[in-house]
Scaffold this active site. Sequence first.
Site, short mmCIF file in Angstrom:
data_model
loop_
_atom_site.label_atom_id
_atom_site.label_comp_id
_atom_site.label_asym_id
_atom_site.label_seq_id
_atom_site.Cartn_x
_atom_site.Cartn_y
_atom_site.Cartn_z
N CYS A 74 2.61 -7.26 10.24
CA CYS A 74 1.70 -6.11 10.36
C CYS A 74 2.23 -5.12 11.39
O CYS A 74 2.63 -4.01 11.07
CB CYS A 74 0.32 -6.58 10.81
SG CYS A 74 -0.36 -7.82 9.76
N THR A 110 4.01 -4.82 0.48
CA THR A 110 4.94 -3.68 0.65
C THR A 110 5.82 -3.96 1.87
O THR A 110 5.66 -3.36 2.92
CB THR A 110 4.13 -2.40 0.92
OG1 THR A 110 3.24 -2.67 2.02
CG2 THR A 110 3.34 -1.97 -0.29
N LYS A 123 -5.86 2.13 8.38
CA LYS A 123 -5.20 0.81 8.32
C LYS A 123 -3.92 0.81 9.16
O LYS A 123 -3.70 -0.08 9.98
CB LYS A 123 -4.86 0.45 6.87
CG LYS A 123 -3.95 -0.76 6.73
CD LYS A 123 -4.60 -2.03 7.22
CE LYS A 123 -3.61 -3.18 7.28
NZ LYS A 123 -4.21 -4.41 7.82
#
Length: 475
Positions: A289, A107, A231
Amino acid sequence: MSKLEKLLKERGPIKKIGVLGMGYVGIPSAVLFADAPCFDKVLGFQRNSKSSSYKIDMLNRGESPLKGEEPGLEDLISKVVKAGKFECTPDFSRISELDAVTLAIQTPFANPKDLEPDFSALIEGIRNVGKYLRPGMLVVLESTITPGTTEGMAKQILEEESGLKAGEDFALAHAPERVMVGRLLKNIREHDRIVGGINEVSTTRAVELYSPVLTVGKVIPMSATAAEVTKTAENTFRDLQIAAINQLALYCEAMGINVYDVRTGVDSLKGDGITRAILWPGAGVGGHCLTKDTYHLERGIKIGSGQLDYPEGADSIYVLARKVNDFMPVHMYNLTAAALKRIGKEMKGSKIAMLGWAFIRDSDDARNTPSEPYRELCLKAGATVTVHDPYVVNYPGTEISDNLEKVIKDADAVIVLAGHSAYFDVKADWMKGVSGKENPVIVDGRNVIEPDEFIGRGFVYKGIGRGDKNEHVIV
Ligand code: SAJ
């Protein structure tokens, strides 16, 4: 007993599993499921697109299509393929044969500027699952998603496509991946696994799916939205910690002190219940990230239905942390310009040698590298720029060389942007000779060099957080 519990009881234990998305997350995840004795068969689903259909043949030959070292992965792929426990297919209709399906589809941001995630590939995967969904199946999203997505968009699409009801006809959960390149199998086996269902029965079924692949790690059950927040928050907190030390480094420069002395001091405060997660200042934060997960978390608040109580008009500290970290390449540019100015030079017309294009030391991964905005600022100011990196071979629009001498030759300024091991051994005499300059500039963004060695050879030194050296006398 609820309708879903009955359906699961009829279906019995999970035996056949599907994984959508044969990438860094999906491949190790699929072969670890296949290697578990309690499961009979795993199908890896990969779109037959021109850019990635090669993966299907490679995987079915027992080869890994992932680049870079992944200990144990290729052996495990060939083992489970030979045992007939894993195969890769573009035929999504085979989803209807399965007991559980996981989606490990990336994503990314549509473009870093607008910070909106591009969910299109994930949505296509969810639609495919919905089309072939059967009562009593378990669906798990592993991609990093905005909190509220599993209960929201994913549930909606699955129900629309299947005509089934989530939480009653099928189980639905989120189990975020926590893998790092180079340690994929180890991370899946050893990290604790967050598993969050949209209801208790879904959570329990998802725990049944993940428990067999964990060795050291344990399963941590919670709700789907709590799993999504976990997350995104675990990366948001890391970004925040890095921003905290980056800001302290900027303060130390302004106050004329050495941030590494302060870091050692703060870090010395130990003892039970006392923690100071003081990390390392640097030329910026890259990767796929930390650069995006904060914005997933922030968006989760926006799409969430609850009312947020927060100081009036104050920025989120998480977003501020992103701004501080994204300022660091700009600070590197400002340090470069200030150092050149000390010897009467302008950015315009100067030759800048960049050491490091990867976003992280000793890696070829350059996603969202801080080196890119730094280079753009130099080019915009009219400097010429050469780039060295021992690992990154090519990057769109940027020529990168692994020949240090060639990159540094005739440079007015040498800038360390990545902490590659190779840079720790570079000698001041050698660098000065290759630059051919009386007073070359050196800007250290990763605490790689010893300032006095270079200052003593006539370099104009600037280092992040080195307020004690940045205004040194030029020899
Ligand atoms: N960085 C600093 N100072 C630090 C640590 C990192 O400036 O003290 C910079 C690095 O140079 C890099 C960026 O931050 O540009 C990210 O570094 P990272 O070590 O966080 O590496 P990532 O981006 O690969 O983060 C991954 C994440 N793992 C997953 O998402 C599964 C993150 O959650 C992990 O905490 C991190 O690896 C890790 O600890 O290795």
